[in-house]
Design a protein around this motif. Structure first.
Motif, PDB file in Angstrom:
ATOM      1  N   ASP A 135       0.829  -1.200   0.000  1.00 44.73           N
ATOM      2  CA  ASP A 135       0.000   0.000   0.000  1.00 44.73           C
ATOM      3  C   ASP A 135       0.867   1.254   0.000  1.00 44.73           C
ATOM      4  N   THR A 136       0.548   2.160  -0.869  1.00 46.11           N
ATOM      5  CA  THR A 136       1.273   3.428  -0.962  1.00 46.11           C
ATOM      6  C   THR A 136       0.681   4.437   0.017  1.00 46.11           C
ATOM      7  N   PRO A 137       1.521   5.131   0.795  1.00 42.19           N
ATOM      8  CA  PRO A 137       0.998   6.129   1.733  1.00 42.19           C
ATOM      9  C   PRO A 137       0.190   7.206   1.016  1.00 42.19           C
ATOM     10  N   ASP A 138      -0.837   7.707   1.672  1.00 45.08           N
ATOM     11  CA  ASP A 138      -1.649   8.788   1.122  1.00 45.08           C
ATOM     12  C   ASP A 138      -0.903  10.100   1.367  1.00 45.08           C
ATOM     13  N   VAL A 139      -0.121  10.515   0.367  1.00 47.01           N
ATOM     14  CA  VAL A 139       0.732  11.688   0.520  1.00 47.01           C
ATOM     15  C   VAL A 139      -0.081  12.946   0.802  1.00 47.01           C
ATOM     16  N   GLN A 140      -1.207  13.100   0.113  1.00 51.59           N
ATOM     17  CA  GLN A 140      -2.035  14.298   0.321  1.00 51.59           C
ATOM     18  C   GLN A 140      -2.532  14.385   1.761  1.00 51.59           C
ATOM     19  N   LYS A 141      -2.920  13.245   2.322  1.00 57.61           N
ATOM     20  CA  LYS A 141      -3.398  13.221   3.698  1.00 57.61           C
ATOM     21  C   LYS A 141      -2.271  13.557   4.666  1.00 57.61           C
ATOM     22  N   ILE A 142      -1.094  13.009   4.398  1.00 59.64           N
ATOM     23  CA  ILE A 142       0.062  13.277   5.265  1.00 59.64           C
ATOM     24  C   ILE A 142       0.438  14.749   5.201  1.00 59.64           C
ATOM     25  N   MET A 143       0.451  15.319   3.992  1.00 60.08           N
ATOM     26  CA  MET A 143       0.824  16.727   3.817  1.00 60.08           C
ATOM     27  C   MET A 143      -0.186  17.657   4.471  1.00 60.08           C
ATOM     28  N   ALA A 144      -1.442  17.218   4.545  1.00 57.63           N
ATOM     29  CA  ALA A 144      -2.481  18.054   5.150  1.00 57.63           C
ATOM     30  C   ALA A 144      -2.372  18.095   6.668  1.00 57.63           C
ATOM     31  N   ASP A 145      -1.699  17.113   7.248  1.00 53.72           N
ATOM     32  CA  ASP A 145      -1.545  17.039   8.697  1.00 53.72           C
ATOM     33  C   ASP A 145      -0.296  17.809   9.120  1.00 53.72           C
ATOM     34  N   SER A 147       0.378  19.460  11.799  1.00 54.99           N
ATOM     35  CA  SER A 147       0.794  19.202  13.173  1.00 54.99           C
ATOM     36  C   SER A 147       1.665  17.952  13.243  1.00 54.99           C
ATOM     37  N   GLY A 148       1.263  16.923  12.517  1.00 57.70           N
ATOM     38  CA  GLY A 148       2.034  15.679  12.497  1.00 57.70           C
ATOM     39  C   GLY A 148       3.387  15.876  11.841  1.00 57.70           C
ATOM     40  N   LEU A 149       3.411  16.662  10.757  1.00 60.42           N
ATOM     41  CA  LEU A 149       4.673  16.924  10.068  1.00 60.42           C
ATOM     42  C   LEU A 149       5.628  17.718  10.943  1.00 60.42           C
ATOM     43  N   GLU A 150       5.096  18.649  11.719  1.00 62.58           N
ATOM     44  CA  GLU A 150       5.943  19.441  12.607  1.00 62.58           C
ATOM     45  C   GLU A 150       6.549  18.576  13.713  1.00 62.58           C
ATOM     46  N   LYS A 151       5.809  17.564  14.162  1.00 64.88           N
ATOM     47  CA  LYS A 151       6.350  16.644  15.174  1.00 64.88           C
ATOM     48  C   LYS A 151       7.497  15.820  14.582  1.00 64.88           C
ATOM     49  N   VAL A 152       7.312  15.401  13.335  1.00 65.88           N
ATOM     50  CA  VAL A 152       8.373  14.651  12.655  1.00 65.88           C
ATOM     51  C   VAL A 152       9.599  15.543  12.483  1.00 65.88           C
ATOM     52  N   LEU A 153       9.372  16.799  12.099  1.00 67.00           N
ATOM     53  CA  LEU A 153      10.476  17.744  11.919  1.00 67.00           C
ATOM     54  C   LEU A 153      11.245  17.933  13.226  1.00 67.00           C
ATOM     55  N   ALA A 154      10.524  18.104  14.314  1.00 67.13           N
ATOM     56  CA  ALA A 154      11.174  18.301  15.614  1.00 67.13           C
ATOM     57  C   ALA A 154      12.040  17.100  15.975  1.00 67.13           C
ATOM     58  N   LYS A 155      11.554  15.904  15.669  1.00 66.92           N
ATOM     59  CA  LYS A 155      12.316  14.684  15.949  1.00 66.92           C
ATOM     60  C   LYS A 155      13.589  14.651  15.116  1.00 66.92           C
ATOM     61  N   CYS A 156      13.464  15.016  13.834  1.00 70.80           N
ATOM     62  CA  CYS A 156      14.623  14.992  12.945  1.00 70.80           C
ATOM     63  C   CYS A 156      15.664  16.040  13.334  1.00 70.80           C
TER      64      CYS A 156
END
Length: 207
Positions: A135-145, A147-156
């Motif tokens: 299954d391919t990740p739903d990129v549009q859904k991930i990009m719309a989140d 808050s979730g992306l910012e948490k990933v950024l903080a971790k990185c």
């Protein structure tokens, strides 16, 4: 040895390029999330019927890297069974006249690696089960989140900076989408990130 699970797992993503019918052209990539360290590969080879004792592969790689680096520092290109290696050079500053370039203006900018066809032949030898689409990740859904992306950024950013490939891996995005998001964070009235170059790639640091 790790058990095979019905073929090499891959995902399919759209590229920015369009076909004649106006739709995005797709591309395939190995499904993310799988990684083996040098220590794990060493143990795998010592237990998988390769006739090696634990630690031998790590020592061999260490010796090879040291010897190859010495040879490349003399200007040699290193041809091996896993491909060829050659030192890559760059200038420390912008110079437009070749006569102005001095020894002190040159620096090592990494190593050029050319695997040739050897890896393809070696991998195909083991592909008895072919490929397996996941299954391919739903990129549009991930990009719309956001808050979730910012948490990933903080971790990185805990390591001080983040690259496109690192962010793509941890956010489960394509490198195209990861680059688009990181660049977006460098713009606006209150940017989160600053983009700069380190060697052959760009890195993003917190402002």
């Amino acid at each position: 040895m790790p058990k095979k699970k019905g073929g090499l797992p891959f995902e399919v993503f759209p590229t920015p390029a369009k076909s004649k019918d106006g739709k995005n052209i797709m591309y395939a990539k190995v499904a993310g999330g799988r990684k083996m360290t040098m220590e794990e590969i060493d143990k795998f080879c010592s237990r998988g019927g390769y006739g090696m004792r634990e630690g031998e592969l790590s020592r061999a790689f260490s010796v090879f890297m040291s010897a190859a680096a010495e040879m490349m520092s003399m200007g040699y290109r290193i041809d091996t069974t896993i491909g060829s290696f050659a030192p890559k050079l760059a200038l420390k500053r912008e110079i437009t006249d070749a006569d102005e370039v001095r020894n002190s203006d040159v620096r090592i900018d990494g190593v050029d690696y050319n695997p040739g066809k050897k890896w393809s032949v070696a991998i195909n030898h083991w592909l008895d089960d072919g490929f397996r689409k996941v299954d391919t990740p739903d990129v549009q859904k991930i990009m719309a989140d956001q808050s979730g992306l910012e948490k990933v950024l903080a971790k990185c950013l805990k390591q001080g900076f983040v690259t496109v490939s690192q962010f793509a891996f941890h956010a489960n995005l394509t490198e195209y989408s990861a680059r688009k998001q990181l660049n977006a964070w460098t713009k606006g009235e209150n940017p989160k990130l600053m983009k700069s170059r380190m060697g052959q790639q760009h890195i993003y640091t917190e402002i």
